[in-house]
Design an enzyme around this catalytic site. Structure first.
Site, short mmCIF file in Angstrom:
data_model
loop_
_atom_site.label_atom_id
_atom_site.label_comp_id
_atom_site.label_asym_id
_atom_site.label_seq_id
_atom_site.Cartn_x
_atom_site.Cartn_y
_atom_site.Cartn_z
N TYR A 1 -0.36 4.01 3.19
CA TYR A 1 -0.24 3.40 1.80
C TYR A 1 -0.82 2.41 1.35
O TYR A 1 -1.53 1.57 2.31
CB TYR A 1 1.05 3.55 1.41
CG TYR A 1 2.18 2.51 1.71
CD1 TYR A 1 1.93 1.38 2.25
CD2 TYR A 1 3.62 2.67 1.35
CE1 TYR A 1 2.87 0.37 2.63
CE2 TYR A 1 4.25 1.60 1.57
CZ TYR A 1 4.17 0.73 2.32
OH TYR A 1 4.93 -0.22 2.59
N GLU A 2 -1.30 2.29 0.08
CA GLU A 2 -2.14 0.92 -0.33
C GLU A 2 -3.54 1.12 0.28
O GLU A 2 -4.14 0.20 0.48
CB GLU A 2 -1.30 -0.23 0.03
CG GLU A 2 0.06 -0.41 -0.56
CD GLU A 2 0.22 -1.58 -1.63
OE1 GLU A 2 -0.66 -2.34 -1.71
OE2 GLU A 2 1.15 -1.62 -2.26
N GLY A 3 -4.19 2.31 0.38
CA GLY A 3 -5.19 2.54 1.06
C GLY A 3 -4.94 2.63 2.53
O GLY A 3 -4.51 1.58 3.25
N SER B 1 -2.24 -6.95 -3.16
CA SER B 1 -0.97 -6.83 -2.58
C SER B 1 -1.20 -6.52 -1.39
O SER B 1 -0.16 -6.30 -0.45
CB SER B 1 -0.53 -5.47 -3.37
OG SER B 1 -1.43 -4.41 -3.15
#
Lengths: 384, 259, 399
Positions: free
Chosen positions: A362-364, A241
């Site tokens: 977000y997402e790391g 992603s």
């Protein structure tokens, strides 16, 4: 610049681009202002067959890969990152099932996600588990034919509007990294509810809520993959992603650059359009350079992933960091170029700047991404 | 239901500019698009197909490149496209156009509905829909703003009037022209675009439709262009000058005189 | 067909630059004509070596044109009254009829027509063909067109004019097709060619970027529709005398395949911009919905209505009923104040006949100044707020 897109890839750009121009851009300010979920626009995206872009054909999808998703996300983000995030988060929720789920689970959930009939969401983050994903405390206990979940997920995108949730919970704490598993939880499952909608700095059209599990009972077959493979699935999901998030950055950067150049051409000060001044030109030039470089890295990464490469974590993190840091800089510069007008809500750039921030988080977070890259470099160079 | 949609490829009129020095239309960078009203007509047809089942055929009269609008139509839900094209059609006015389209439609066999956009943005005459209905001897309603239902061979709809609307009922086969208020046209779908890519439009020439040559094109037209010129605008053009305050006062004085 | 004598053609390209339709181009040193050619003849006139000519194909003339005589105006009747456009057309028709030295007649279709026929005579008609029948209470394309066709075939007018209203644009094209004759829509000018008495119909094309004059050479009647507020009515003259001819249609012709179940009137919240004496219009130069508020405020203070260019409507600052221009409404108020509108031709054709046009724009080269009675080059964001506050001051001073 020629990106050497195939005919089909060009179709994706055209269709997603048309949706952005005709549906997203006219409504973005209002949806942001009202913090309203973009239901109708997601339905338009579904009708255009884009929800199934990454889903294999046998489940009713288009059978595309990372690059196809990157192209679509870039177009949507050019319009609004909040709306693009809602679309992207559904893919995030679907990936675990695609990566690790049984054939039965895929047959059950992939077609309805591909058609856009139901949206998905991804439940990982908790109050005590942000960057430190291993700190999750939601538990899942097998009782007869049912799993019973207890715990709370925090800041989940699409929560409340999605119907299908891929959730990670601890199944055996003693096993450490092998002690978590992923499950599919559906809207309406007993003991499953949502928290209140969060108020955010940006991407306000996107819904962010808690997922609350209080003795939430789900059938046994909702387990995704083998017990204990939860973290593996999560890592694999995020690897896939991240280029998507990077694409959001590229699209956002493009939108911001477009606004800045158009404004600078028509704003007259000292008798000339402000784009005639070197100071402004240099800002725009740097914006354009960084945008194109980020795009090149994202496209290269996406193509690399699609080629079937095994080792994708490092490049995936790299393109996420670069494109999102770029987006933050480019949108901030865009506000600067529009100066006073840029600060006003009537112009789209202040929203773009507000929206950019989350991409670095977000997402790391980009700090965690740099850890990933550093560790990967270490491993890479140890082989000799 | 078998539905036919008339579509036309037009230059994006808002971009067509007149070069004041040479008095010519500058078409640089002017895109060819599907006439915007026809997108609404197509959407109405596809919605009916989704509701009641059946097929939607897009038809256009134009030069060979008009095939693009047929592809656009298929990418948005039409099942196939028919291109009516022949050098003999060139220069046709609405009279010759309705003759040609009517002959082509006759070749397509039975149908329930023909849907057209209310007007084309290049010609702006809004005449082809009604004229075509007359040639085919079918009832029609112009300016449809809402389709309520199609049951038992009857269509119920709302017709936009200058001061409100009329509720109408008529038997099919019939023709409608639609206004923008009727729907929001969809964007092409990916599957639609791929279908459009593979599609082969049926091409009908003048001979294929059995058209009488003297009824075609410029020769078959009842109206003819006598001359073309750029619009002349003339006015006193009295420019007011001064500071903002002075301008405002001058303007208010003038308004007081006039009102 | 446009004929190009390739031996004479020197490939200079004058024809290419003259052609408004981009239909002729120089390829390999000679002119080549494409499919967009409308045989307007501009290139023939422009060619300096006479390489171009138009073959006028002798068309079979459909009727003995001299049998057709008279100017007719369709007088739209709805909701108990004749539409204002009919009186405007009688004004235009009167001029045409006088030039041709023929009678001007009005065609009145409907039911319970009262003394409307007499009123049409007062506005210039010499004759009124009246069809009063319950079957015509509601407008239906077929019944109206059928009855009109029968009247035309019996009395053979050479010219038929109608308003380009929802009703007119609906059934007049059908009528023209039934009569196998030519129709020109949305004319902005009508004139008689002195040599042969033909009707010259001028209308905008390409969104108003060019004007085309059109004729209907071989068939009769010559038909044209005209938008409301383009022509001007003559004043009402009670002393005018004329003839009212009642026509009873064949019942079979009154049948309609379209059933009107009911007619719904919708009240709009604001003044119809067609009826306001003062219009204050805003365009792209207002930059935002908030900027557009100034336009509304000024309109309110002047007792007028708010109008807009297509750019403002497309940006969502004001709904479509307020749009002025080729794809919106044509207006003709006493005063039209254009703020931040550059003056695309498509907009100007919709307001150019206003009595007084006041233009406010920061670009001195904006085309809209070409139609201005009074022009101000300035920043709307400086001038409009000042205008509004000064107007309020003056008003309160007066009280």
């Amino acid at each position: 610049m020629n990106y050497f897109l195939s005919e089909e890839q060009q179709m994706i750009v055209d269709v997603a681009g048309q949706i952005t121009t005709e549906k997203i851009i006219p409504q973005r300010a209002e949806l942001d202002e009202k913090e309203e979920f973009p239901t109708e626009i997601l339905q338009d995206i579904a009708k255009a067959d884009l929800f199934g872009l990454y889903i294999p054909e046998e489940y009713g999808g288009f059978g595309g890969g990372s690059f196809d998703m990157a192209l679509a996300l870039e177009q949507f983000a050019r319009g609004c990152v909040g709306i693009a995030t809602s679309f992207a988060a559904s893919a995030l929720g679907a990936y675990p099932i695609l990566i690790s789920g049984s054939e039965e689970l895929k047959q059950k959930y992939m077609p309805v996600i591909a058609s856009g009939e139901k949206w998905a969401a991804f439940g990982l983050t908790e109050a005590n588990a942000g960057s430190d994903a291993s700190g999750i405390q939601t538990t899942a206990v097998l009782e007869g034919d049912e799993w019973v979940l207890n715990g709370t997920k925090q800041w989940i995108t699409n929560a409340g509007d999605a119907k299908i949730y891929s959730v990670i919970a601890i199944t055996d704490r003693s096993k450490g990294p092998r002690g978590a598993s992923m499950f599919v939880v559906e809207d309406g499952d007993p003991g499953f509810s949502y928290g209140v909608k969060e108020k955010k700095l940006g991407i306000r059209a996107s819904s962010t809520r808690e997922l609350i599990f209080k003795d939430c009972r789900i059938p046994k077959d909702r387990l995704i993959g083998r017990q204990g493979t939860g973290f593996f699935t999560v890592m694999r999901t995020l690897d896939l992603s991240r280029p998507g998030i990077a694409s959001l950055g590229v699209g956002l950067g493009q939108g911001a650059l477009d606004e800045a150049v158009l404004y600078a051409k028509q704003r007259v000060q000292f008798g000339k359009p402000v784009i005639s001044f070197q100071a402004v030109q240099h800002i725009l030039a740097d914006m354009a350079i960084q945008l194109e470089a980020a795009r090149a890295l994202v496209y290269a990464t996406a193509r690399h992933i699609d080629s079937g490469a095994k080792d994708i974590s490092k490049v995936s993190s790299m393109c996420k960091v670069m494109a999102t840091d770029m987006a933050m800089k480019v949108t901030t510069d865009a506000v600067q170029v529009l100066a006073g007008h840029g600060y006003m809500r009537e112009y789209p750039v202040e929203k773009m700047m507000r929206d950019a921030k989350i991409l670095q988080i977000y997402e790391g977070t980009n700090q965690i991404q740099r850890n990933v890259i550093g560790q990967a470099l270490n491993k890479e160079y140890s082989r000799s | 239901m078998k539905i036919i949609v008339c579509v036309k490829q037009v230059p994006d009129a808002k971009d067509v500019r007149l070069d004041p020095k040479t008095n010519t239309l500058s078409r640089d960078g002017v895109e060819s698009i599907m006439n915007p009203f026809d997108r609404h007509a197509l959407e109405a047809a596809v919605v009916l197909k989704e509701q009641y089942g059946g097929t939607v055929t897009a038809i256009t009269m134009g030069p060979p490149q008009a095939e693009e609008v047929l592809r656009d139509a298929v990418s948005c839900g039409a099942d196939d496209g028919v291109l009516v094209s022949d050098r003999a059609f060139a220069g046709a006015d609405t009279w010759a156009t309705t003759y040609t389209l009517a002959k082509a439609v006759e070749k397509l066999g039975e149908f329930d509905l023909i849907i057209c956009g209310k007007q084309a943005i290049d010609g702006d005459t809004a005449q082809v829909g009604p004229g075509l209905a007359q040639r085919l001897d079918i009832p029609y309603v112009a300016y449809a703003r809402k389709i309520n239902e199609c049951v038992d061979g009857t269509i119920r709809l709302e017709r936009l009037m200058d001061d409100g609307y009329d509720e109408i009922e008529m038997e099919m086969p019939a023709l409608l022209t639609v206004v923008k208020e009727i729907n929001e046209p969809r964007v092409p779908s990916l599957k639609g675009k791929m279908k459009a890519k593979k599609m082969q439009a049926t091409v009908l020439s003048a001979a294929d439709i059995g058209a009488a040559p003297e009824s075609l094109g410029l020769q078959g037209s009842t109206t003819q262009v006598v001359k073309v010129f750029s619009p002349q605008f003339s006015a006193e053009k009295c420019m007011l000058t001064g500071t903002v305050d002075e301008l405002v006062d001058q303007l208010l004085d003038k308004l007081e005189e006039l009102l | 067909m446009l004929k190009i004598d390739v031996d004479v053609c020197i490939g200079c390209g004058i024809c290419e630059s003259t052609c408004t339709f981009g239909a002729i181009q120089v390829e390999d040193g000679v002119a080549v004509v494409g499919e967009s050619c409308t045989l307007c003849g501009n290139c023939v006139d422009a060619c300096e070596v006479g390489a171009l000519s138009i073959d006028k194909v002798e068309k079979k003339v459909a009727a003995d044109l001299n049998d057709w005589s008279g100017v007719w105006v369709y007088s739209e009747f709805r909701d108990g009254r004749v539409a204002p456009v009919a009186f405007e057309l009688l004004g235009a028709g009167r001029k045409l009829a006088d030039q041709l030295d023929v009678p001007l007649s009005a065609v009145l279709l409907g039911s319970e027509l009262g003394d409307n026929a007499e009123n049409l005579i007062a506005y210039g008609a010499d004759k009124v063909y009246r069809v009063d029948d319950p079957a015509l209470t509601h407008f239906t394309d077929d019944a109206y067109a059928n009855v009109f066709e029968d009247l035309v075939r019996e009395h053979k007018p050479e010219i038929v004019l109608a308003g380009a209203t929802a009703i007119g644009r609906s059934f007049i094209p059908r009528l023209a097709t039934m009569l196998a004759t030519g129709l020109t829509a949305d004319c902005t000018d009508l004139a008689i060619r002195p040599e042969d008495g033909a009707l010259l119909q001028t209308r905008p094309a390409f969104g108003g970027n060019i004007m085309a004059t059109i004729e209907c050479p071989t068939t009769r009647p010559q038909m044209a529709t005209v938008r409301p507020l383009v022509m001007k009515p003559n004043s009402r003259d009670k002393s005018r005398r004329g003839e009212v001819v009642d026509f009873t249609p064949d019942p079979a012709r009154l049948k309609s395949r379209v059933k009107v179940l009911r007619s719904v009137r919708e009240e709009s919240e604001e003044i119809n911009i067609n009826e306001a004496d003062v219009l204050v219009a805003g365009g792209r130069g207002l930059e935002s919905e908030k900027g557009f508020e100034m336009v509304r405020e000024l309109a309110g203070l002047l007792g007028g209505a708010t109008a807009a260019s297509r750019a403002a409507v497309d940006s969502g600052w004001i709904p479509y009923p307020h749009q002025v221009g080729q794809t919106g409404k044509t207006v003709c108020p006493k005063v039209y104040i254009a703020c931040g509108i550059s003056g695309a031709v498509q907009h100007m054709v919709g307001m150019q006949s206003s009595d007084t046009i006041i233009v406010l724009n920061r670009d001195e080269n904006a085309p809209i100044f070409d139609v201005a009675t009074y022009g101000i080059v300035g920043d709307v964001f400086e001038i409009l707020p000042k205008l509004i506050s000064r107007l309020k001051e003056r008003r309160s001073g007066e009280v």
